[in-house]
Write an enzyme that holds these catalytic residues in place. Structure first.
Site, PDB file in Angstrom:
ATOM      1  N   ARG A 197      35.249  52.095  33.264  1.00  0.00           N
ATOM      2  CA  ARG A 197      34.696  50.739  33.199  1.00  0.00           C
ATOM      3  C   ARG A 197      33.184  50.799  33.414  1.00  0.00           C
ATOM      4  O   ARG A 197      32.726  51.530  34.286  1.00  0.00           O
ATOM      5  CB  ARG A 197      35.332  49.860  34.283  1.00  0.00           C
ATOM      6  CG  ARG A 197      36.679  49.310  33.877  1.00  0.00           C
ATOM      7  CD  ARG A 197      37.384  48.628  35.003  1.00  0.00           C
ATOM      8  NE  ARG A 197      36.547  47.699  35.771  1.00  0.00           N
ATOM      9  CZ  ARG A 197      37.018  46.933  36.751  1.00  0.00           C
ATOM     10  NH1 ARG A 197      38.304  46.978  37.066  1.00  0.00           N
ATOM     11  NH2 ARG A 197      36.228  46.125  37.411  1.00  0.00           N
ATOM     12  N   ARG A 210      28.952  45.001  43.809  1.00  0.00           N
ATOM     13  CA  ARG A 210      30.245  44.303  43.893  1.00  0.00           C
ATOM     14  C   ARG A 210      30.713  44.215  45.345  1.00  0.00           C
ATOM     15  O   ARG A 210      31.306  43.216  45.760  1.00  0.00           O
ATOM     16  CB  ARG A 210      31.270  45.015  43.011  1.00  0.00           C
ATOM     17  CG  ARG A 210      30.980  44.776  41.520  1.00  0.00           C
ATOM     18  CD  ARG A 210      31.600  45.808  40.635  1.00  0.00           C
ATOM     19  NE  ARG A 210      33.041  45.765  40.645  1.00  0.00           N
ATOM     20  CZ  ARG A 210      33.821  46.776  40.272  1.00  0.00           C
ATOM     21  NH1 ARG A 210      33.276  47.919  39.867  1.00  0.00           N
ATOM     22  NH2 ARG A 210      35.122  46.650  40.295  1.00  0.00           N
ATOM     23  N   ARG A 233      38.175  34.552  44.712  1.00  0.00           N
ATOM     24  CA  ARG A 233      37.127  35.425  45.237  1.00  0.00           C
ATOM     25  C   ARG A 233      36.061  34.633  45.979  1.00  0.00           C
ATOM     26  O   ARG A 233      35.103  35.221  46.474  1.00  0.00           O
ATOM     27  CB  ARG A 233      36.460  36.173  44.077  1.00  0.00           C
ATOM     28  CG  ARG A 233      36.907  37.642  43.940  1.00  0.00           C
ATOM     29  CD  ARG A 233      36.215  38.172  42.708  1.00  0.00           C
ATOM     30  NE  ARG A 233      36.122  39.591  42.616  1.00  0.00           N
ATOM     31  CZ  ARG A 233      36.892  40.357  41.847  1.00  0.00           C
ATOM     32  NH1 ARG A 233      37.909  39.845  41.203  1.00  0.00           N
ATOM     33  NH2 ARG A 233      36.652  41.646  41.752  1.00  0.00           N
ATOM     34  N   ARG A 251      37.164  56.433  39.073  1.00  0.00           N
ATOM     35  CA  ARG A 251      38.288  55.716  38.446  1.00  0.00           C
ATOM     36  C   ARG A 251      38.219  55.834  36.922  1.00  0.00           C
ATOM     37  O   ARG A 251      37.141  55.805  36.336  1.00  0.00           O
ATOM     38  CB  ARG A 251      38.169  54.249  38.878  1.00  0.00           C
ATOM     39  CG  ARG A 251      39.286  53.363  38.461  1.00  0.00           C
ATOM     40  CD  ARG A 251      39.419  52.201  39.400  1.00  0.00           C
ATOM     41  NE  ARG A 251      38.422  51.159  39.238  1.00  0.00           N
ATOM     42  CZ  ARG A 251      38.484  49.978  39.861  1.00  0.00           C
ATOM     43  NH1 ARG A 251      39.478  49.707  40.679  1.00  0.00           N
ATOM     44  NH2 ARG A 251      37.551  49.085  39.684  1.00  0.00           N
ATOM     45  N   LYS A 299      44.259  46.739  44.737  1.00  0.00           N
ATOM     46  CA  LYS A 299      44.911  45.460  44.426  1.00  0.00           C
ATOM     47  C   LYS A 299      45.718  45.569  43.126  1.00  0.00           C
ATOM     48  O   LYS A 299      46.864  45.132  43.075  1.00  0.00           O
ATOM     49  CB  LYS A 299      43.869  44.333  44.279  1.00  0.00           C
ATOM     50  CG  LYS A 299      43.052  44.055  45.541  1.00  0.00           C
ATOM     51  CD  LYS A 299      42.163  42.834  45.379  1.00  0.00           C
ATOM     52  CE  LYS A 299      41.085  42.953  44.328  1.00  0.00           C
ATOM     53  NZ  LYS A 299      40.050  43.982  44.583  1.00  0.00           N
TER      54      LYS A 299
HETATM   55  P1  AMP Z   1      38.074  43.206  38.861  1.00  0.00           P
HETATM   56  O1  AMP Z   1      38.788  43.809  37.701  1.00  0.00           O
HETATM   57  O2  AMP Z   1      38.959  42.322  39.696  1.00  0.00           O
HETATM   58  O3  AMP Z   1      37.338  44.235  39.679  1.00  0.00           O
HETATM   59  O4  AMP Z   1      36.949  42.223  38.263  1.00  0.00           O
HETATM   60  C1  AMP Z   1      35.923  42.728  37.432  1.00  0.00           C
HETATM   61  C2  AMP Z   1      34.779  41.746  37.373  1.00  0.00           C
HETATM   62  O5  AMP Z   1      35.225  40.498  36.808  1.00  0.00           O
HETATM   63  C3  AMP Z   1      34.180  41.354  38.709  1.00  0.00           C
HETATM   64  O6  AMP Z   1      33.217  42.308  39.172  1.00  0.00           O
HETATM   65  C4  AMP Z   1      33.556  40.002  38.363  1.00  0.00           C
HETATM   66  O7  AMP Z   1      32.369  40.164  37.623  1.00  0.00           O
HETATM   67  C5  AMP Z   1      34.597  39.392  37.430  1.00  0.00           C
HETATM   68  N1  AMP Z   1      35.624  38.629  38.172  1.00  0.00           N
HETATM   69  C6  AMP Z   1      36.951  38.921  38.261  1.00  0.00           C
HETATM   70  N2  AMP Z   1      37.598  38.016  38.991  1.00  0.00           N
HETATM   71  C7  AMP Z   1      36.657  37.116  39.394  1.00  0.00           C
HETATM   72  C8  AMP Z   1      36.698  35.946  40.210  1.00  0.00           C
HETATM   73  N3  AMP Z   1      37.855  35.523  40.754  1.00  0.00           N
HETATM   74  N4  AMP Z   1      35.537  35.279  40.409  1.00  0.00           N
HETATM   75  C9  AMP Z   1      34.368  35.682  39.862  1.00  0.00           C
HETATM   76  N5  AMP Z   1      34.260  36.795  39.104  1.00  0.00           N
HETATM   77  C10 AMP Z   1      35.391  37.512  38.856  1.00  0.00           C
END
Ligand code: AMP
Length: 218
Positions: free
Chosen positions: A161, A172, A88, A127, A13
Site C-alpha cells: 500500500r 497515521r 475513527r 506489510r 483489525k
Molecule cells: P485503513 O485501511 O483502515 O488503514 O485506512 C486507510 C486510510 O483510509 C486511512 O489512513 C484514512 O486515510 C482512510 N480512512 C479509513 N477509514 C477512515 C475513517 N473512518 N475516517 C477517516 N479516514 C479513514
C-alpha cells in the site's frame, strides 16, 4: 450483534475482522477497503479521498459517515456487522450511534487492540497484499506459508500500500492519537470497551475474541 474494532494502523483489525467474519458470519465493513475501492473506481468520493489517503491523513467525517450510512442499509448487514477502521473520530462515533438507533440496533461491543508503536511501524512497513484476492501479510509475524505464494488463493503477485511507508505510518499514528484514541474513553464510559493485547500472536488474539464471544452469548 454489531462490533467495532479499534486500534492504531497495523494493530491487526483487518485480520481479526476476517476471523469474526469467517467464524460468526458477520459482515466486515472496512472504511479503508471501501475508500480504496472508490479510489480504484475513480468515483467522486475516490477522487476526494485519494490525496488524503496517500498522505496518511483522515478523510473528512461526512464522506466516511455517508459511505457507512449507505452500506448498512444493505440486507446482508442484518446478520451483524464488524466495523473495521470506523469510527475513527468522536463525530463518526456519534453518527454511528444515531445510524444504528434509527434502525433499532445498538453497538454491542468495542474491541480495542493495544499495540506498541515501534512494533507497529515495523509491522506496517513490512506489510504486503495479494494482488489477486487482497489477503494481507507481513514479513514479521504473518508471512506467507510458502515464500512468494498467497496462502488464501495461491496468487504470486503482491503489492505494498502506498501509505504503508514508515514516514506515512508516523502520520497515521499521529492521527490515531489525536483523533481516534478519545474513542477509547468514549466507549469505556458507555461500558462497551473490551481491550486485548494486539502484540500477542494473531491466533491467540482470535482465541481471546472467541472467549469473549462465548461469554457475550451466555
Ligand atoms: P485503513 O485501511 O483502515 O488503514 O485506512 C486507510 C486510510 O483510509 C486511512 O489512513 C484514512 O486515510 C482512510 N480512512 C479509513 N477509514 C477512515 C475513517 N473512518 N475516517 C477517516 N479516514 C479513514
Amino acid at each position: 450483534m454489531n462490533l467495532v474494532l479499534v486500534g492504531p494502523p497495523g494493530a491487526g483489525k483487518g485480520t481479526q475482522a476476517q476471523h469474526l467474519v469467517s467464524r460468526y458470519g458477520f459482515v466486515q465493513l472496512s472504511t479503508g477497503d471501501m475508500l480504496r475501492s472508490a479510489v480504484k473506481a475513480g468515483t467522486d468520493i475516490g477522487r476526494k479521498a485519494s490525496t488524503i489517503m496517500e498522505a496518511g491523513g483522515l478523510v473528512p467525517d461526512d464522506i466516511v459517515i455517508g459511505i457507512i450510512a449507505e452500506r448498512i442499509d444493505h440486507p446482508d448487514c442484518a446478520k451483524g456487522i464488524v466495523f473495521d477502521g470506523f469510527p475513527r473520530t468522536l463525530r463518526q462515533a456519534a453518527a454511528l450511534d444515531t445510524m444504528l438507533a434509527a434502525k433499532g440496533r445498538t453497538l454491542d461491543c468495542v474491541i480495542e487492540l493495544k499495540v506498541d508503536d515501534v512494533a507497529l511501524i515495523a509491522r506496517i512497513s513490512s506489510r504486503f497484499t495479494c494482488a489477486q484476492c487482497g489477503a494481507v501479510f507481513n514479513e514479521i509475524d504473518k508471512p506467507t506459508k510458502v515464500a512468494g505464494t498467497c496462502d488464501t488463493c495461491g496468487g504470486r503477485e503482491f503489492f505494498k500500500r502506498p501509505d504503508d511507508t514508515a514516514e506515512k505510518v508516523k502520520a497515521r499514528l499521529w492521527d490515531y492519537y489525536r483523533a481516534t484514541s478519545p474513542l477509547i474513553g468514549y466507549y469505556y464510559a458507555k461500558g462497551k470497551l473490551v481491550s486485548f493485547d494486539g502484540m500477542a500472536p494473531m491466533g491467540d488474539v482470535s482465541l481471546a475474541l472467541d472467549t469473549m464471544m462465548t461469554k457475550m452469548a451466555a
